[in-house]
Design an enzyme around this catalytic site. Structure first.
Site, PDB file in Angstrom:
ATOM      1  CE  LYS A 115      -4.467  -1.509   1.706  1.00  0.00           C
ATOM      2  NZ  LYS A 115      -5.491  -1.383   2.740  1.00  0.00           N
ATOM      3  CE  LYS A 197      -8.850 -10.986  -2.958  1.00  0.00           C
ATOM      4  NZ  LYS A 197      -8.546 -10.711  -1.550  1.00  0.00           N
ATOM      5  CE  LYS A 200     -13.598  -3.616  -1.469  1.00  0.00           C
ATOM      6  NZ  LYS A 200     -14.489  -3.804  -0.357  1.00  0.00           N
TER       7      LYS A 200
END
Ligand code: TRP
Length: 333
Positions: A115, A197, A200
């Site tokens: 991140k 994966k 969203k």
């Protein structure tokens, strides 16, 4: 609520809408867990603040996530479904646990490394201490089990380390939680790149099925799903990741085994198979979407559920927080 049941804790961040992956991998399985566990599910809105949010939209998304939880079948009369930010014990315990967590172990967290690369302009301290807030979430409720995906496994390990470290100094204050990997929680991959994966945050809208996608959109996205060039519906994740992903989804929705799916589509083309997957998923989502629309139209019902469940969460978590404060020697008058 029976006293002997073990405690289960989980939650999702309050950002964007949920994907079919969130549903088949987590939410759908949460719905039945109350038969065996006393369950707490949070809308993790404090965690979402580690990324800059647009306030009005964030607020809306948070209520929408709650409505999706309920629409998916998480009964707020049976489970404690509440808001993390409404229970101040989370932030309080997180601070105390910060003082029992080392910079070294936090800097080894892969999610922090990922991140901080992705949001290089906003590597804030919250991103760094994210796992400590998560530990506080779990430990406040004395959870025995935590259903999490593989991407959160490391955070559960650090939660266990923090709990054990604290217990070693102060006695058995916290239950040390175990990860819970559901037997049938499907791992759903991207429809555009089945080695990744389903996420969203994918920029390609065709990669992801949202729980709020209408029937035509669902069917169209499955039609476009990336597969291989032979025409055999066969489960082989390495060799045929696209078809295997569609089989995983179809199996999870219909309850059919891989063998049953293979024989159902033997001699048929990918077109038929993709259409069947799209229709099965659309059928599964239709009642959920109908409940969701009704819930969104009845704001006072949702807000009332939130309030009552927040109260319960406050009551349970404050018991642990009081004990912790006493153990570490904070003055009570
Ligand atoms: N970090 C989790 C995620 O992104 C969300 C989360 C926050 C969570 N606190 C939790 C999950 C406690 C389980 C238990 O998926």
């Amino acid at each position: 609520m029976s006293e002997e049941k073990k405690i289960l804790y989980s939650g999702m961040q309050a950002t964007g809408s949920l994907t079919l992956g969130n549903y088949l991998g987590a939410l759908k399985n949460w719905v039945k867990m109350h038969e065996e566990y006393e369950c707490f599910y949070g809308v993790m809105d404090l965690h979402s603040l580690t990324v800059r949010q647009e306030p009005a939209k964030f607020r809306q998304n948070a209520r929408k996530l709650y409505a999706l939880y309920v629409a998916a079948g998480l009964d707020p009369e049976v489970n404690c479904v509440y808001f993390q930010s409404h229970v101040s014990a989370h932030a309080e315990l997180a601070w105390i646990l910060d003082c029992f967590t080392y910079m070294g172990e936090l800097s080894r967290m892969t999610q922090f490394k990922d991140k901080s690369q992705k949001h290089a302009d906003n590597v804030n301290a919250g991103l760094f201490t994210y796992p400590v807030l998560m530990a506080a979430d779990i430990l406040l409720y004395q959870a025995h089990v935590v259903p999490v995906g593989v991407d959160q496994k490391q955070h559960l390990e650090i939660t266990r380390d923090i709990a054990e470290r604290f217990n070693k100094i102060y006695g058995d204050v916290f239950t040390v939680p175990e990860p819970y990997f559901g037997e049938n929680g499907a791992k759903v991959m991207s429809l555009a790149d089945p080695t990744k994966k389903m996420s969203k945050s994918d920029e390609n809208v065709n990669a992801t099925i949202l729980l709020t996608d209408d029937r035509d959109t669902v069917i169209r996205k499955f039609k476009r799903a990336v597969t291989d060039s032979d025409a055999e519906v066969r489960f082989a994740p390495e060799e045929k990741p696209g078809i295997s992903n569609l089989m995983e989804i179809y199996g999870s929705v219909t309850g059919k085994s891989h063998e049953e799916i293979e024989s159902e589509f033997a001699g048929k083309g990918y077109g038929d198979f993709k259409l069947a997957v799209g229709e099965a998923v659309a059928d599964e989502l239709a009642p959920l979407q109908e409940r969701y629309e009704k819930l969104l139209a009845d704001k006072s019902y949702i807000d009332d559920c939130i309030r009552r469940n927040d109260d319960k969460a406050r009551y349970v978590s404050n018991k642990t927080l009081r004990k912790v404060k006493k153990k570490v020697g904070l003055l009570e008058v």
